[in-house]
Enzyme design. Structure first.
Site, short mmCIF file in Angstrom:
data_model
loop_
_atom_site.label_atom_id
_atom_site.label_comp_id
_atom_site.label_asym_id
_atom_site.label_seq_id
_atom_site.Cartn_x
_atom_site.Cartn_y
_atom_site.Cartn_z
N CYS A 81 -3.46 -6.46 -49.45
CA CYS A 81 -3.51 -6.28 -48.13
C CYS A 81 -3.56 -7.12 -47.31
O CYS A 81 -3.86 -8.36 -47.55
CB CYS A 81 -4.84 -5.22 -47.75
SG CYS A 81 -4.48 -3.45 -48.48
N HIS A 97 -5.61 -4.36 -42.20
CA HIS A 97 -6.94 -4.06 -41.94
C HIS A 97 -7.86 -5.03 -41.40
O HIS A 97 -7.58 -6.15 -41.62
CB HIS A 97 -7.47 -2.84 -42.80
CG HIS A 97 -7.73 -3.98 -44.40
ND1 HIS A 97 -8.91 -4.65 -44.33
CD2 HIS A 97 -6.88 -3.97 -45.36
CE1 HIS A 97 -8.88 -5.21 -45.70
NE2 HIS A 97 -7.57 -4.99 -46.21
#
Length: 165
Positions: free
Chosen positions: A140, A124
């Site tokens: 992440c 992301h």
């Protein structure tokens, strides 16, 4: 469709969660499953996910190098700087695929979210560009917004993502 090899400890429910599908969808795609039981090493069909072998792109993430490399076939297309998980919330290692995507996901996820085939993990953007190059995330893979937008415009769902130390 994606053929997936069941790993030790996985259940049909955990596989469904990782691939953002339902137990029922997996049962329908795999009519030979006996009562929904799976065992390590067994191959099952994941409906709605393209076979990564049919996609000319792949992504290689180096956690220690803090880089994401995009390949088209075996040719390096681009290398992007990234942020990765901190010590207590490390980025998972292994082989994954992109299962879905969301532009403008809100919160700290920047301009784009690419879900990996491990629940709660993805690639992301960020609202904190100074974090890129560091081990600061909750697991992440974090990219500059312009970079994740570029990546998302190139790779389709089903793209293979290899994460190594």
């Amino acid at each position: 469709m994606l053929m997936y090899q069941v790993k030790p400890g996985e259940t049909l429910e955990s596989i469904a969660a990782d691939f953002r599908t339902t137990r029922q969808a997996l049962l329908q795609a795999n009519p030979g499953l006996n009562g929904g039981q799976v065992s390590a090493g067994q191959s099952i069909i994941i409906p709605g996910i393209r076979n990564p072998d049919t996609i000319p792109y792949r992504i290689a993430v180096s956690l220690n190098g803090r880089t994401l490399r995009l390949y088209e076939r075996d040719r390096l297309v681009k290398t992007y700087p990234i942020a990765v998980g901190k010590i207590l919330t490390q980025t998972p290692r292994g082989e994954f695929v992109i299962v879905n995507r969301q532009p403008n996901p809100g919160g700290p996820f920047g301009a784009y979210w690419l879900s990996l085939s491990k629940q709660h993990y993805g690639i992301h953007g960020t609202n904190n560009p100074s974090s890129i190059g560091k081990a600061v995330s909750r697991g992440c893979i974090r990219m500059h917004n312009r970079d994740v937008l570029e990546l998302a415009s190139i790779v389709p769902n089903g793209t293979r993502v290899s994460i190594t130390p």
